[in-house]
Design an enzyme around this catalytic site. Structure first.
Site, PDB file in Angstrom:
ATOM      1  N   SER A  87       2.299  20.983  -4.522  1.00 63.12           N
ATOM      2  CA  SER A  87       2.582  22.398  -4.734  1.00 63.12           C
ATOM      3  C   SER A  87       1.338  23.224  -4.449  1.00 63.12           C
ATOM      4  CB  SER A  87       2.989  22.591  -6.200  1.00 63.12           C
ATOM      5  OG  SER A  87       3.013  23.958  -6.538  1.00 63.12           O
ATOM      6  N   TYR A 115       1.182  21.476 -15.462  1.00 59.04           N
ATOM      7  CA  TYR A 115       2.056  21.103 -14.339  1.00 59.04           C
ATOM      8  C   TYR A 115       1.220  20.918 -13.070  1.00 59.04           C
ATOM      9  CZ  TYR A 115       5.057  21.712 -10.296  1.00 59.04           C
ATOM     10  OH  TYR A 115       5.645  21.548  -9.068  1.00 59.04           O
ATOM     11  N   LYS A 119       0.239  17.513 -10.492  1.00 57.65           N
ATOM     12  CA  LYS A 119       0.358  17.413  -9.026  1.00 57.65           C
ATOM     13  C   LYS A 119      -0.982  17.006  -8.429  1.00 57.65           C
ATOM     14  CE  LYS A 119       4.635  18.320  -8.642  1.00 57.65           C
ATOM     15  NZ  LYS A 119       5.568  17.338  -8.102  1.00 57.65           N
TER      16      LYS A 119
END
Ligand code: NAD
Ligand code: WQD
Length: 353
Positions: free
Chosen positions: A134, A158, A162
């Site tokens: 992302s 989050y 990643k």
């Protein structure tokens, strides 16, 4: 031999294949003669998406394994039984706010889950993986547009998960384990398949702009809260690089084929290179839907960046890929999905919220 293993088509394990981006990628895989083998625990998706994938592509059936990617033995079994040649890995949790409240769930699902999947690949000799990363790994922009060599400094758990998986993949590739990896850094995927049969179906109140706007248009919510109109952007609202989910899905096929053809690994931005504001999106959606979107100008949302967009030139150089669909296309197809499925998928057979 199972009924799915007949024919010559390459089988690709697709963890998270019932979800938003995964389902669109399964359609593109089937359209090109691959067989996706879906693994999903349906924590954020519906079995109904599988029927729709078949409806769009004319496939009789698609193999589905209901399992958690943290179950390494189940992943080994799936890779072996279906003789998969590669993995396109979408499975994970993706709500930024929730990740701040429950970080361990995110590290467990996203990092431990990816570790388990990679371990299963190593044990079965499956040598290619495409990974959903992302743009959130970049964090506060030092320079814009983001290029792939921009410093990585995610600002929420989050994003950290990643980043952690990217590091793990890079170390695994460098170890000579016989695995190559395509790390794809998505910008803001929106839209739906042009048939309107599959699309994003968030549980509860949508966190993201486009599903929220679409739910206002269809009458499920009274107005859109615009989070901040005092940013240093042309109209004061946040600017993002939106990418049509079908363009994004197609990029996965190109990335997969690159990994199958050449031993190299890569990390690449998937965006359009264009920035649109919240008000640009609202205006485009009003035109596409013919519905008015009432607005409520609200406080900035904690943790939001004012503006960012991709430098997409490396994707063109490396993969010969660029976006072809416009913001108008994104809004038209989102509306086809939302107006045809005002409450989302008809029935949540498993994983109901
Ligand atoms: P999604 O929630 O629709 O799809 C994820 C799928 O993974 C769901 O079907 C869910 O049920 C499944 N899943 C989650 N945890 C699992 C587990 N432990 N085992 C098995 N299945 C599991 O999300 P999406 O928008 O399709 O995103 C796909 C991937 O792309 C995610 O990894 C996400 O972090 C990443 N990504 C998404 C965006 C975005 O804005 N949508 C942007 C950048 C990156
Ligand atoms: C876009 C713009 C909001 C909702 C998130 C994740 C990112 C990635 C994509 C997974 C911003 C504004 C939004 C609303 C609003 N996901 N907005 N009202 O925050 O860019 O990215 O999804 O990897 O990691 O952070 O996307 O769609 O939430 O917001 O005004 O109700 O819309 O402030 O400017 P974001 P978004």
């Amino acid at each position: 031999m199972s009924k799915f293993m007949q024919g010559n088509s390459k089988r690709i394990l697709v963890p998270g294949g019932a979800g938003y981006i995964g389902s669109h990628t399964c359609v593109e895989l089937l359209n090109r003669g691959y067989t996706p083998v879906i693994v999903d625990n349906f924590v954020n998706s519906s079995m109904a998406a599988i029927d729709r994938i078949c409806q769009i592509t004319g496939a009789n059936d698609v193999p589905v394994i209901e399992a958690d990617i943290r179950d390494t033995e189940a992943m080994i079994g799936a890779l072996r039984e279906h003789e998969c040649e590669a993995v396109i890995h979408f499975a994970g949790l993706k709500a930024v706010g929730e990740s701040t409240a429950n970080p361990l769930d995110y590290y467990s699902n996203n990092v431990q889950g990816s570790l388990s999947l990679l371990d299963a690949m190593r044990q079965t000799g499956v040598g290619h993986i495409v990974f959903s990363s992302s743009a959130t790994v970049y964090g506060t922009p030092v320079s814009l547009p983001y290029t792939e060599d921009h410093p990585l400094a995610p600002t929420n758990p989050y994003g950290m998960t990643k980043y952690a998986v990217e590091l793990m993949l890079n170390d695994l590739v460098a170890s000579g384990a016989g695995i190559n990896a395509g790390i794809l850094r998505y910008f803001n995927p929106i839209g739906a398949h042009p048939t309107g049969l599959i699309g994003e179906d968030p549980n509860g109140v949508p966190n993201n702009l486009m599903p929220f706007v679409a739910q206002v248009a269809v009458g499920r919510r009274p107005h859109l809260n615009v989070f901040g109109n005092d940013y240093d952007t042309p109209d004061g609202t946040g600017v993002r690089d939106y990418i049509h989910v079908v363009d994004l899905a197609e990029a996965h096929i190109v990335a997969l084929e690159k990994l199958l053809e050449s031993p190299d690994s890569f990390t690449v931005n998937l965006g359009s290179g264009n920035g649109y504001s919240v008000l640009d999106v609202v205006k485009a959606f009003e035109q596409a839907s013919g519905r008015e979107i009432p607005l409520n100008f609200a406080e900035r949302r904690a943790g939001d960046l004012p503006a960012y967009w991709a430098d997409p030139s490396y994707a063109m150089e490396l993969l010969g890929w660029k976006t072809r669909l416009t913001l108008e296309d994104m809004c038209r197809d989102q509306w086809a999905w939302q107006s045809g499925n005002p409450e989302g998928y008809p029935q949540r057979e498993v994983g109901a919220a």
